[in-house]
Design a protein around this motif. Structure first.
Motif, mmCIF file in Angstrom:
data_model
loop_
_atom_site.group_PDB
_atom_site.id
_atom_site.type_symbol
_atom_site.label_atom_id
_atom_site.label_comp_id
_atom_site.label_asym_id
_atom_site.label_seq_id
_atom_site.Cartn_x
_atom_site.Cartn_y
_atom_site.Cartn_z
ATOM 1 N N GLU A 255 0.826 -1.210 0.000
ATOM 2 C CA GLU A 255 0.000 0.000 0.000
ATOM 3 C C GLU A 255 0.860 1.259 0.000
ATOM 4 O OE1 GLU A 255 -0.148 -2.456 2.184
ATOM 5 O OE2 GLU A 255 -0.289 -1.789 4.270
ATOM 6 N N GLN A 256 2.064 1.174 0.553
ATOM 7 C CA GLN A 256 2.945 2.339 0.497
ATOM 8 C C GLN A 256 3.436 2.570 -0.928
ATOM 9 O OE1 GLN A 256 5.367 0.865 3.835
ATOM 10 N NE2 GLN A 256 5.514 2.984 4.522
ATOM 11 N N ILE A 257 3.741 1.484 -1.604
ATOM 12 C CA ILE A 257 4.244 1.628 -2.963
ATOM 13 C C ILE A 257 3.147 2.137 -3.889
ATOM 14 C CG2 ILE A 257 5.018 0.292 -4.958
ATOM 15 C CD1 ILE A 257 6.609 -1.395 -2.912
ATOM 16 N N LEU A 258 1.936 1.667 -3.658
ATOM 17 C CA LEU A 258 0.827 2.067 -4.519
ATOM 18 C C LEU A 258 0.237 3.409 -4.111
ATOM 19 C CD1 LEU A 258 -0.942 -1.389 -4.827
ATOM 20 C CD2 LEU A 258 0.497 -0.249 -6.510
ATOM 21 N N GLY A 259 0.713 3.963 -2.987
ATOM 22 C CA GLY A 259 0.172 5.250 -2.562
ATOM 23 C C GLY A 259 -1.235 5.137 -2.013
ATOM 24 N N GLU A 260 -1.576 3.975 -1.460
ATOM 25 C CA GLU A 260 -2.919 3.809 -0.903
ATOM 26 C C GLU A 260 -2.938 4.185 0.575
ATOM 27 O OE1 GLU A 260 -3.630 -0.252 -1.790
ATOM 28 O OE2 GLU A 260 -4.113 0.155 -3.898
ATOM 29 N N THR A 266 0.253 -1.581 7.870
ATOM 30 C CA THR A 266 1.477 -1.206 7.159
ATOM 31 C C THR A 266 2.708 -1.515 8.016
ATOM 32 O OG1 THR A 266 0.268 0.545 6.057
ATOM 33 C CG2 THR A 266 2.655 0.730 6.089
ATOM 34 N N ASP A 267 2.625 -1.155 9.266
ATOM 35 C CA ASP A 267 3.733 -1.424 10.173
ATOM 36 C C ASP A 267 3.898 -2.924 10.421
ATOM 37 O OD1 ASP A 267 4.457 1.189 10.429
ATOM 38 O OD2 ASP A 267 3.489 1.508 12.361
ATOM 39 N N VAL A 268 2.776 -3.635 10.460
ATOM 40 C CA VAL A 268 2.862 -5.083 10.657
ATOM 41 C C VAL A 268 3.680 -5.687 9.507
ATOM 42 C CG1 VAL A 268 1.551 -7.234 10.712
ATOM 43 C CG2 VAL A 268 0.734 -5.246 11.993
ATOM 44 N N PHE A 269 3.427 -5.209 8.305
ATOM 45 C CA PHE A 269 4.176 -5.687 7.145
ATOM 46 C C PHE A 269 5.677 -5.456 7.350
ATOM 47 C CE2 PHE A 269 6.178 -5.485 3.059
ATOM 48 C CZ PHE A 269 5.514 -6.418 2.287
#
Lengths: 802, 202
Positions: A255-260, A266-269
């Protein structure tokens, strides 16, 4: 040279530059040998001159602007800190080791300052924002904020504790950490991340380089520079920017790469990616940005040579679950990630299963609080727009049925928002999320109502949403934001709607019960504002309206009404009436428990009713009877808390019972027992404050326990200890009174703290000053008839002690 | 309360970026005026504040331009594309200024005209630590562009916009390995050309 020739020469040059220096010339001679003489000499000339030109390795090596920056000498001072050396430098800021010399002590600290040249509005606000985030965090595994400020040339800086440690990867390599050690470090980090999530902060850049390990082996999470708070209302600007340049591709979530939209998932990832690196020895992904679909990381065990696979495939599963592309399929919280690692360490079966990818929307309410809040927040942002759009579409559609269906959809959606999700959050805190949620839901309902007189169902929803809004703002006796006047307005609006509804639907039981509950809330606020007479009228009306209650819901309301009425009489000092009403309340509560569907919450209320009866018995000097009640309630309250350690209700009950039991001991002259009870009550309540620092009510209760504790200490002859506690309580009550200037109750409590301090410090200058302050605050309130007997009595004691 | 620096989302730039990314080459050309305008205004604005010690970094400047122009919902690689466009301007801005300064020194009578232009020039002087050899670099880059325009772009992005190899690869649609190859050979070419120019001048 022609472009065609350049292409040829370029490729040869690239090849030549791959070779060691001394072999390059031979290479050139070789490739030219097969060419016609004239061409060969040109190619040779070009290649040799180009190769020679590569001698200056610095040429163009740094981007044009960055050059001047690199060699900048560290400043001598930043604010009050003298700079010792540079620790690290990034694109945005530089970190220095610094010392603060405050005369008595030398402290080593880390000072991070925005780089010169980066002080555009965007980076300055981003930097300030990091400071804000850190200020909200307090965890042993998160670097602690000490100070902040601006340099002479206007660049912001922040000061944190100086961590003498090394980056996580380096530490694990140097100490040849075992798998178990690595997992323990990850557990601590995950718990720190969870702590941040509970405060609605996401880090957004977790990676081994942002984690330092101290000499004692304790990890510390650093650099919230790209972190963000995902709720408004907490005093910081909401920065929604995807600071995309600042992410680290090797650990970044899809989601960070896609700008979502980013959530706690996100942090769990990134926690999963960090663990991956610790196990495998490299980041799961390369440094370039590739689309998440094509980007895959091999399972950790497969990424290692066979002989190095010294862990069970369970770790593959754990890492895999944390790093799912779909955020909803990951661990529901950092805490659960930590829990699974702990299970692995204890050789227990882990919770993650390779095939638990299926994710159902309906299951989200069972999830962790922080994650729920973040989903709720994202959904809330959509709701207002979505519902309006839905409705507009419905209007445009010709068929009435379709319009009706859309109308109902919208109402359902808003309903879910205001009620189901809020109830869930209410049990678990997160007031900011609740306020937003309810506001949005209510706006949607208002929009619907504006299109014609609402039917009973919509009408009730609407009333209830105003009630909820009031609850979030300032319900007396529940977690809230301490805005009583605003809350009262919201309740009064609800009452207006509710009365109108009751006229149109007089036989509707639900409408009638709702009406009573609205009345009770207003009476609660009136009481907090010192209008006990108004409360008395309202509560009497509510009890009359509820009549001969039989159903469970109505019995509960009736019990509430009696509770409130008892409180009102005690404010008015009519103690005989108080005993009578408390006994009625206990009877109604006992009836509720006989009901088949009675719940844990009902038991909580029963215990509370009993506590209150005990307290008034004690007040009326029936000490023996009161003591029996207290022993029973304390035992019951402890048992309930043990049964459900996370229940706020159970913790409220126990701290209440302790407080009242303490007061009883105090009036009987058993000061040590009293002090003990108050101290325990204070401990329980301050734990709650730590978990939810914006809970105005709990802060007030904690301050009260502290005040009582101080009073007991003073009575027991330990003046210094008592005065210290009273001062702390005064500080907190002063802060609380400032928070809501309309709340005369809070102001009176501040006055009370001054009065008690004047007693503790009697016949000293400081005591005299407090006595004056107490009168300054309390006299006008007394004149307005807004002081309850306890406060009046306290003031009288202060006068006598003088 | 700090103001939200991301508020001024300008839809057109976002759409153009998306179209460019989707393969519409004309969209890139359409982007240029908006980006140039924004960079200029930003730089002039910072200059007017007259802060002492001011050196603004190109990355900061470009980043801020991006935040102002582009709706933040676009994805990561659109951002690289934007930086790619900005790179070209950073080159133009800096090199033009270096040229103007050189002419002024030689007394050719060419001087900044309007107040805005003057600010602009001062900004360069303050911001870029402009080096004399930027003129030579500019000339050498022009010669490189005649031989291979893509290599010229690689240099612009790496040197003038501070982009990484990976970001550059992303924008140009070539592999990072190719970017590296283009980069080292372009550096060799430029170094040689500039050295030759310096020899001629002596």
């Amino acid at each position: 040279m022609t472009p065609r020739l350049w292409l040829e020469i370029r490729d040869l040059l690239a090849e030549a530059l791959e070779l060691p220096r001394e072999e390059r010339e031979a290479f050139v001679q070789r490739v030219c040998a097969s060419r016609p003489a004239e061409e060969a000499s040109q190619v040779r000339r070009e290649l040799l001159s180009l190769i020679a030109a590569t001698a200056d390795e610095e040429f163009l090596n740094e981007p044009v602007f960055e050059q001047a920056q690199q060699n900048e000498a560290p400043p001598l001072r930043i604010g009050p800190y003298s700079i010792d050396s540079e620790i690290g430098r990034g694109g945005m800021g530089t970190v220095y080791l610094a010392t603060r010399d405050d005369g008595a002590f030398l402290h080593s600290v880390a000072v991070k300052v925005l780089n010169r040249g980066m002080d555009t509005d965007y980076f300055v606000s981003r930097f300030r924002y990091e400071r804000q985030l850190l200020a909200y965090l307090n965890h042993p595994a998160i670097v602690r904020l000490i100070d902040g400020g601006s340099t002479d040339d206007g660049r912001p800086f922040l000061v944190t504790e100086y961590i003498e440690g090394e980056p996580l990867r380096a530490y694990c390599t140097r100490t040849q950490a075992t798998i178990d050690t690595k997992l323990r470090l990850m557990i601590e980090i995950a718990e720190a991340v969870h702590h941040a999530h509970q405060r609605l902060i996401i880090h957004c850049d977790i990676k081994p380089n942002n984690i330092l390990v101290t000499a004692e082996g304790k990890p510390k999470l650093l650099d919230f520079g790209v972190g963000r708070m995902f709720l408004p209302g907490l005093g910081v600007a909401m920065l929604t920017a995807k600071s995309q340049r600042l992410i680290t591709p090797g650990y970044a979530s899809p989601e960070q790469i896609l700008g979502e939209a980013l959530t706690t998932a996100t942090d769990v990832f990134s926690l999963g990616a960090t663990l991956y690196e610790l196990l495998v020895g490299r980041a799961p992904f390369g440094p370039s940005i590739t689309s998440p679909e094509t980007r895959t990381a091999e399972a950790p065990s497969k990424a290692l040579p066979r002989q190095q696979r010294d862990f069970r495939s369970d770790l593959d599963t754990i890492v895999g679950k944390a790093m799912r592309n779909d955020p909803a399929a990951r661990y529901e919280s950092a805490e659960q990630f930590a829990a699974d690692l702990r299970r692995y360490l204890n050789l227990e079966p882990i919770a993650a299963r390779p095939l638990t990818v299926r994710y159902q929307l309906t299951s989200f309410v069972r999830r962790n609080r922080a994650l729920t809040a973040s989903i709720v927040f994202a959904a809330a942002a959509l709701l207002a727009g979505a519902s309006a759009a839905l409705y507009e579409r419905g209007q445009a559609v010709k068929e009435r049925d379709t319009a009706q269906a859309l109308y109902e959809n919208t109402r359902d959606l808003a309903h879910a928002f205001v009620f189901e999700m809020d109830d869930r959050l209410q049990k678990e805190g997160a007031i900011g999320a609740r306020r937003l949620l309810v506001e949005r839901g209510r706006a949607a309902l208002d929009q619907l109502a504006a299109r014609g007189a609402p039917d009973a169902a919509l009408g009730r929803d609407l009333v209830a949403s105003y009630v909820k809004m009031g609850d979030v703002l300032g319900r007396v006796g529940a977690a809230n934001l301490g805005r009583l006047v605003e809350a009262r307005k919201s309740y009064e609006h609800a009452l207006e709607l509710s009365r109108d509804l009751l006229v149109r639907y007089p036989a509707d039981d639900l409408v009638r019960e709702q009406n009573a509950s609205v009345i009770l809330r207003i009476s609660g606020i009136a009481k907090a504002q010192g209008d006990a007479r108004v409360s008395l009228d309202l509560e009497t009306e509510a009890i009359r309206n509820l009549g001969d209650a039989q159903t469970l819901d109505r019995l509960r309301l009736l019990a509430d009404a009696y509770h409130e009425l008892g409180g009102t009489y005690s404010q008015l000092g009519e103690w005989g009436k108080v005993v009578e009403v408390r006994q009625k309340a206990l009877r109604v509560n006992a009836n509720i428990l006989k009901h088949r569907d009675a719940t844990y919450d009902d038991r909580l209320r029963y215990v509370l009713a009993r506590t209150r009866l005990a307290s008034v018995l004690s007040r009326q000097k029936h000490y023996a009877e009161a003591a029996v009640e207290y022993e029973a309630t304390l035992a019951e309250a402890r048992a309930m808390l043990a049964q459900n350690p996370h229940s706020n209700g159970a913790s409220d009950n126990l701290s209440n019972a302790l407080l009242f039991a303490g007061i009883s001991a105090q009036v009987q002259g058993k000061f040590d027992i009293a002090a003990q009870r108050f101290a325990e009550a204070y401990r329980i309540r301050s734990q709650r404050v730590a978990a939810e620092p914006n809970d105005w009510r709990m802060r007030s209760l904690a301050a009260t326990s502290l005040l009582r504790w101080g009073m007991a200490e003073v009575s027991a002859g330990r003046r210094a200890s008592g005065a210290a506690k009273l001062r702390a309580s005064l500080r907190e009550r002063t802060a609380l009174a400032a928070l809501d200037p309309d709340n005369t109750g809070a102001l009176a409590e501040k006055g009370e703290a001054h009065a008690e301090l004047s007693i503790a410090l009697a016949r000293s200058e400081e005591g005299q000053a407090h006595w004056k302050k107490a009168h300054e605050i309390l006299d006008p309130l007394r004149a307005a008839n807004k002081l309850n007997p306890i406060l009046l009595e306290g003031l009288a004691r202060a006068d006598r002690a003088r | 309360m700090t103001k939200d620096p991301e508020r001024s989302a300008a839809e057109p730039v976002t759409v153009l970026l998306a179209n460019w990314k989707a393969g519409d080459a004309a969209a890139r050309e359409a982007l240029l005026p908006a980006v140039y305008q924004e960079l200029r205004q930003l730089a002039a604005g910072y200059l007017r504040r007259e802060r002492s010690n001011h050196t603004l970094q190109s990355t900061a400047l470009v980043h801020e331009a991006y935040m102002r122009l582009v709706d933040q919902k676009v994805s990561w690689n659109s951002r690289s594309h934007f930086f790619g466009v900005a790179a070209q301007f950073m080159r133009r801005i800096l090199c033009d200024h270096a040229r103007a300064k050189g002419r002024a020194k030689r007394g050719s009578g060419v001087s900044p005209v309007s107040l805005d232009e003057k600010n602009w020039a001062e900004f360069h002087a303050a911001a870029s630590n402009v080096r004399e050899d930027l003129v030579a670099l500019d000339d050498a880059l022009n010669r490189l562009a005649e031989l291979d325009p893509v290599q010229c772009q690689v240099v612009e992005m790496r040197f003038f916009s501070g982009m990484t190899v990976e970001e550059t690869a992303e924008v140009l649609g070539i592999s990072p390995a190719t970017v590296k190859r283009y980069w080292v050979t372009a550096r060799a070419f430029l170094a040689r050309e500039m050295g030759a120019a310096a020899d001629r001048a002596e």
